[in-house]
Each structure stands twice: as C-alpha cells, then as structure tokens.
Design an enzyme around this catalytic site. Structure first.
Site, PDB file in Angstrom:
ATOM      1  CB  SER A  93      -5.905  57.464   3.466  1.00  0.00           C
ATOM      2  OG  SER A  93      -4.588  56.989   3.449  1.00  0.00           O
ATOM      3  CG  ASP A 119      -5.142  49.594   0.926  1.00  0.00           C
ATOM      4  OD1 ASP A 119      -4.005  49.988   0.557  1.00  0.00           O
ATOM      5  OD2 ASP A 119      -5.917  50.299   1.588  1.00  0.00           O
ATOM      6  CG  HIS A 173      -4.920  53.416  -0.065  1.00  0.00           C
ATOM      7  ND1 HIS A 173      -5.066  52.820   1.180  1.00  0.00           N
ATOM      8  CD2 HIS A 173      -4.710  54.739   0.179  1.00  0.00           C
ATOM      9  CE1 HIS A 173      -4.938  53.732   2.129  1.00  0.00           C
ATOM     10  NE2 HIS A 173      -4.721  54.901   1.551  1.00  0.00           N
TER      11      HIS A 173
END
Length: 204
Positions: free
Chosen positions: A106, A156, A187
C-alpha cells in the site's frame, strides 16, 4: 550520515544474496512486515524502516492530501530521503554487495514505486502489493530488465484496477519487466499474494 536519513528501523542479517527492504502500509511500523519478509525469503537480510510522516497518529512514508491524492513535493523529498537512508544502511550493515529488493504494501508500495521512478539506481527489483501510480516523472528512468512484481486486488475499494494497470504500463515503458497478478481480494494481503510473490522471487 546526516540526521535526515536516520530512520527508526529494524535490521536482521541473512545468509542469502538478498536484502529485502520492507516498507509498511499506513499505520504500520518497522515490525509489521518482518514475518512477510521471512515468508518470502527465509534466508534474506531484512531492512525495515518506519515511515516518518504521521497521519492522525499513523505512520506513513509520505503525506497525502486525500485518499489517493498524494502530496507530490513531499513524496519526492521522502523518496530521496529513503534512498539516502538505504545507501547509508548498506554501508553500516555491510550489505553493499547484496541484491536489494523492495517489498512494499500500500503506502510502502507507493514509495517503492516512486523510488524506482526517481532513484532507479537503488533497487535491483521490487515486489509491490496494492500499489498506485505514485507520480509520473518528467523523464522516464532507465529500468531495463528490472524485475517488478505487482499484485492487485480485484475487489480493492482503495486502489482501482485501472490505476494499477497504469503503473504497470508506466514501469514497462521505462523498460522494467513487470509481472502483474490480480487476486480475488480486497486491499488486505492474502495467502495467494504471498504464494505468488514467493514463487516469483525464487525465480528472479
């Protein structure tokens, strides 16, 4: 080494020819990805810094203005600071002869992507979980044959698949060899992500 490149971090020595640069997501710290690093390569050295930016008390590697909207000036500055930190740590821990591979999740994947684009001399390869396009440089770097693994979640809600595909295209235009995995996930990381990345790394 100047104080500006001294980040809180963990370093664990290894026996293989690799050092994994572990870059956590928002709210993580220098301990979060150590188990992931060991899953990916049980014998690699691990270098895991903590992001210096706080967002509502949660560590990040660079500022953002809103969800998915990055402070590009801060991103550029923090990317260069992280690259300088890696150079200094390579000397401190005598890992200059090792193959340095970023493993980012991320927010950590986004600064790893920025490092590929802005400081291409630092990384030999990268594993990016749930990344976005961090920025588009004025001039594409030379990433000829640099292997990059990208894993995106089909469900996501934070990173649209079209954005991840744009990153794949950007890196390929710079010459990188990109493996793009799309997993049936949101995610968060899954076993499927880790298995695919481990298989990729073993062959890299």
């Amino acid at each position: 080494m100047s104080g500006s490149t001294e980040l809180i971090h963990r370093f664990i020595s290894g026996e293989s020819g690799r050092t994994l640069l572990l870059l956590h997501g928002t709210g993580g710290n220098e301990n979060d990805l150590l188990p992931l690093g060991r899953d990916l390569d049980p014998h690699a050295a691990l270098l895991s810094p903590r992001g210096q930016v706080l967002e509502n008390g949660m560590p990040r590697f660079f500022r953002r203005l809103a969800e998915g909207v990055f402070d590009e000036a801060d991103l550029r500055r923090r990317t260069n600071e992280l690259a300088d930190f890696v150079i200094a740590m390579a000397q401190r821990y005598e890992i200059t002869d090792r193959k340095l591979i970023a493993v980012g999740f991320s927010n950590g994947a986004n600064i790893a992507g920025a490092m590929l684009l802005l400081r291409p001399e630092i990384l030999a390869a990268a594993i990016l979980f749930r990344p976005m396009v961090p920025l588009v440089p004025e001039q594409l770097p030379q990433l000829r044959d640099v292997p990059v693994f990208i894993s995106s979640g089909l469900r996501d809600p934070i990173v649209p698949l079209t954005n991840a595909r744009s990153l794949v295209d950007l890196l390929e235009r710079a010459g990188a060899t990109v493996t793009f995995e799309q997993v049936n996930a949101s995610h968060g990381l899954t076993d499927e992500d880790v298995t695919a990345a481990s298989r990729w790394l073993a062959a890299a």
